[in-house]
Design a protein around this motif. Structure first.
Motif, short mmCIF file in Angstrom:
data_model
loop_
_atom_site.label_atom_id
_atom_site.label_comp_id
_atom_site.label_asym_id
_atom_site.label_seq_id
_atom_site.Cartn_x
_atom_site.Cartn_y
_atom_site.Cartn_z
N UNK A 1 0.72 -1.18 -0.02
CA UNK A 1 -0.08 -0.01 0.18
C UNK A 1 0.97 1.43 -0.20
N UNK A 2 2.33 1.14 0.19
CA UNK A 2 3.00 2.27 0.41
C UNK A 2 3.06 2.84 -1.34
N UNK A 3 3.03 1.82 -2.13
CA UNK A 3 2.82 2.44 -3.65
C UNK A 3 1.29 2.83 -4.05
N UNK A 4 1.24 3.79 -4.34
CA UNK A 4 -0.35 4.26 -4.66
C UNK A 4 -0.64 4.22 -6.12
N UNK A 5 0.26 3.60 -6.95
CA UNK A 5 -0.44 3.36 -8.27
C UNK A 5 -1.19 2.16 -8.41
N UNK A 6 -2.06 2.38 -9.40
CA UNK A 6 -3.09 1.13 -9.66
C UNK A 6 -2.24 0.32 -10.64
N UNK A 7 -1.36 -0.54 -9.90
CA UNK A 7 -0.56 -1.59 -10.86
C UNK A 7 -0.45 -2.86 -10.18
N UNK A 8 0.00 -3.82 -10.61
CA UNK A 8 0.12 -5.01 -10.30
C UNK A 8 1.14 -5.16 -8.89
N UNK B 1 3.35 -7.18 -8.22
CA UNK B 1 4.65 -7.35 -8.55
C UNK B 1 5.46 -6.03 -8.95
N UNK B 2 4.67 -5.32 -9.73
CA UNK B 2 5.30 -3.93 -9.95
C UNK B 2 5.36 -3.25 -8.75
N UNK B 3 4.48 -3.17 -8.00
CA UNK B 3 4.55 -2.46 -6.64
C UNK B 3 5.83 -2.75 -5.81
N UNK B 4 6.05 -4.27 -5.81
CA UNK B 4 7.05 -4.57 -5.06
C UNK B 4 8.64 -4.27 -5.88
N UNK B 5 8.41 -4.15 -7.20
CA UNK B 5 9.81 -3.77 -7.86
C UNK B 5 10.10 -2.10 -7.72
N UNK B 6 8.86 -1.46 -7.38
CA UNK B 6 8.86 -0.14 -7.12
C UNK B 6 9.58 0.06 -5.78
N UNK B 7 9.17 -0.64 -4.70
CA UNK B 7 9.59 -0.50 -3.47
C UNK B 7 11.15 -0.72 -3.37
N UNK B 8 11.60 -1.45 -4.17
CA UNK B 8 13.01 -2.28 -4.00
C UNK B 8 13.76 -0.78 -4.49
#
Length: 652
Positions: A566-573, A575-582
């Motif tokens: 939920x720290x990524x607020x974009x409406x993406x998958x 897997x993509x959210x986890x990649x952005x968090x990295x």
């Protein structure tokens, strides 16, 4: 001090009160005129009171002085009048000094205008100037160049652009001195004070002879207008750079959030043997505080002590603030304790520093110690520190108490900044509706900070309707503030209101607003500051950092770490959210710190935005499995991570 009494000649006996006679001197009227003039001039310059100056004035108009001496001595008399402590001599008396000579004298005219500048309300020199023109009957008074300086300085003091333009006009039309360097420098200062950098630059460009004063003034003007590119250009062209010019660049970069450039200039300044003062040191200290650069901070303190500023209350207060912002709160306490002289700014810096590190009880204890001292009274900054301490520790009852005490006991009316602290305190504690009621009951107009604190609380507690109210006000107050749109978007996204998120982002695109990139700084063992942006691949050791990050994430997941998507607020998958968090900048900075410093060390990271929930959890877990202490400073506070715990207690 020279005291003059009326001479024993019958023609000089006055009804003015007698002053002690000068022992062993001839009667004044018998002295040679040059000697008499010098003696009277010295007496005027050292005169202790208005009464004594009036007595001297009576002598001046009766004694046989050379024709050119009397106007000059009377002009010095007006200068001394202006320098006397309040209450100053009344304006009518100063006018009588000027009017006693016929025809009007240019020295006296300039002195009268200066007297008005120093002792009368703003723009009074303009009224006197008109009066002098009428007295001079058009053309009998050849104005001196320095008569126009009080007009320009008066315009600057009043921040009146029309007055600055009027001073410019009369310097040309009446005096013909618009190309006189002394007048040009005064006009540049007036235009800068009134915020018209373009007009100041035009005067500067048209100057035939430029001195270091005008070069430095233009550098300062561009710095204040946040145009450091132009400031750097002018500074580079300046043929002679003195300490003031170098200091203007250091403080300009520091005040415009360019700390690395500020320290680069300060480094060059000291390497060239340019003298330093409190202002240049304060700029360097501010830059270190912004960067959180520990080794640089120690270097600046060493320079301060070498130049005799170590125990100076101004520099010392700055060092307290610097060390606190570098994460060295114990070092800040050491500097504070070692200062023999402390003022309200020293105490306030220490209170704010302790508060930002989550040491709320210590901050309040220091505040109590401060108010017990008869010579130090708290000010509005002190109470911002106290209320911040309460906010960061969730001490609602204490916060309400000190907010009331501020006005009732210390007579400090709460400003919008104090209300911001209270809204933040109530909002973080989940009392969002009470915080909104407080905003609506404010005795001053709420600024963006107040509504921003309320919007931030809504993001934490999912209060979307109140968030919309706060955001509506913020969009009016700060239409270009992209952070407000992002915060509302994040709050709506966390509630799953994607249609409304799309509307907010559409507004952002229509206004061509760009998100402030997240950036983290890490100071290496050699003092070099490394910069990491979110998703950054520009660092020379990027591949090694990302490889180590993947290995560490796998290790933490095996121990139970679950990324907070939920720290990524974009409406993406997912897997993509986890990649952005990295790719978050503080994770990259942390891994670089682990690679370069090793175990059993302290890693300090400074971030320009608030740390996200996932990075907070990630770093907390790293501190449990790695023998390191991690200190992160975001734009809200400090987080000290050690043994799997954070100093904020999950409250930030």
């Amino acid at each position: 001090m020279v005291h003059l009494a009326p001479p024993s000649l019958p023609t000089a006996r006055l009804h003015a009160p007698a002053a002690p006679p000068l022992p062993g001197t001839l009667p004044l009227a018998l002295l040679p005129p040059p000697t008499l003039a010098s003696l009277l001039l010295a007496a005027v310059d050292s005169s202790p009171s208005l009464r004594h100056l009036r007595h001297l004035h009576a002598l001046l108009i009766r004694l046989p002085l050379p024709p050119r001496s009397l106007p000059f001595i009377l002009s010095r008399l007006l200068r001394r009048l202006a320098a006397l402590p309040p209450p100053h001599a009344p304006l009518p008396y100063a006018l009588s000094v000027f009017a006693a000579l016929s025809p009007p004298d240019p020295f006296l005219a300039a002195a009268l205008l200066r007297f008005a500048l120093l002792t009368q309300p703003p723009l009074s020199p303009f009224h006197l100037f008109s009066r002098i023109l009428r007295t001079a009957r058009g053309g009998e008074l050849p104005f001196l160049p320095f008569a126009f300086s009080p007009l320009a300085k008066s315009a600057a003091a009043a921040r009146s652009l029309p007055a600055a333009q009027a001073a410019h006009a009369v310097s040309f039309l009446v005096g013909g001195f618009d190309k006189h360097r002394f007048v040009e420098n005064s006009l540049i200062g007036a235009y800068i004070a009134c915020g018209d950098v373009g007009a100041a630059r035009k005067v500067f460009d048209e100057m035939v002879v430029k001195d270091v004063i005008c070069w430095t003034s233009i550098v300062v003007a561009y710095s204040r207008s946040r145009d450091m590119g132009s400031a750097e250009e002018v500074f580079g062209q300046c043929p002679v750079k003195d300490m003031v010019a170098w200091t203007a660049m250091v403080t300009g970069y520091a005040q415009n959030a360019m700390p690395m450039k500020a320290l680069e200039v300060f480094d060059r300044m000291t390497a060239l043997g340019i003298g330093i003062d409190e202002v240049s040191l304060t700029g360097a200290i501010s830059a270190c505080a912004q960067l959180g650069a520990v080794k640089r901070a120690a270097w600046v303190q060493e320079i301060a002590e070498m130049n005799g500023f170590g125990m100076n209350v101004v520099v010392g207060s700055g060092l307290v603030d610097m060390y606190a912002k570098c994460g060295l709160i114990d070092e800040a306490c050491k500097v504070f304790d070692g200062m023999q002289e402390k003022n309200v700014y020293t105490y306030s810096s220490m209170v704010v520093g302790l508060a930002s590190h989550g040491r709320a009880r210590e901050a309040i204890a220091l505040f109590k110690d401060m108010v017990r001292r008869a010579d130090v009274a708290p000010n509005h900054v002190t109470f911002i520190g106290v209320l911040t301490a309460c906010s960061h520790a969730g001490m609602v009852t204490d916060g309400r108490y000190y907010f009331a005490q501020m006005k009732d006991k210390y007579g400090i009316l709460p400003s919008a900044d104090h209300y911001t602290c209270m809204v933040d305190l109530l909002g973080r504690a989940g009392l969002v509706d009470e915080a909104l009621d407080l905003v609506r009951s404010m005795t001053v107009e709420p600024h963006g900070g107040v509504w921003g604190a309320l919007l931030g609380a809504c993001r934490i507690h999912g209060k979307t309707e109140v968030a919309k109210v706060a955001a509506e006000h913020l969009f009016k107050l700060e239409p270009e503030g992209i952070g407000n749109y992002v915060l509302l978007s994040n709050t709506l996204a966390a509630a799953g209101k994607w249609d409304e998120v799309s509307k907010v982002r559409k507004v952002m695109r229509s206004r061509r607003l760009k998100k402030v990139p997240a950036v983290s700084w890490f100071e290496g063992r050699d003092g070099l500051v490394h910069q990491f942006f979110a998703g950054d691949n520009s660092h020379p050791r990027t591949r090694e950092i990302k490889k180590a990050l993947l290995e560490l994430v796998a290790k933490l997941k095996h121990a139970g770490y679950v990324p907070i998507l939920s720290s990524i607020v974009y409406d993406v998958s997912n897997e993509e959210k986890e990649r952005l968090l990295m790719g978050h900048s503080e994770k990259l900075a942390l891994l670089f710190g682990l690679l370069t410093l090793g175990s059993r060390c302290t890693i300090r990271i400074v971030k320009n935005l608030r740390i996200c929930d996932d990075c907070h959890l990630f770093i907390r877990l790293v501190s449990r499995f790695e023998p390191v202490e991690i200190i992160v400073r975001d734009n809200m506070r400090f987080h000290h991570f050690k043994d799997g715990e954070c100093s904020c207690g999950g409250f930030w």
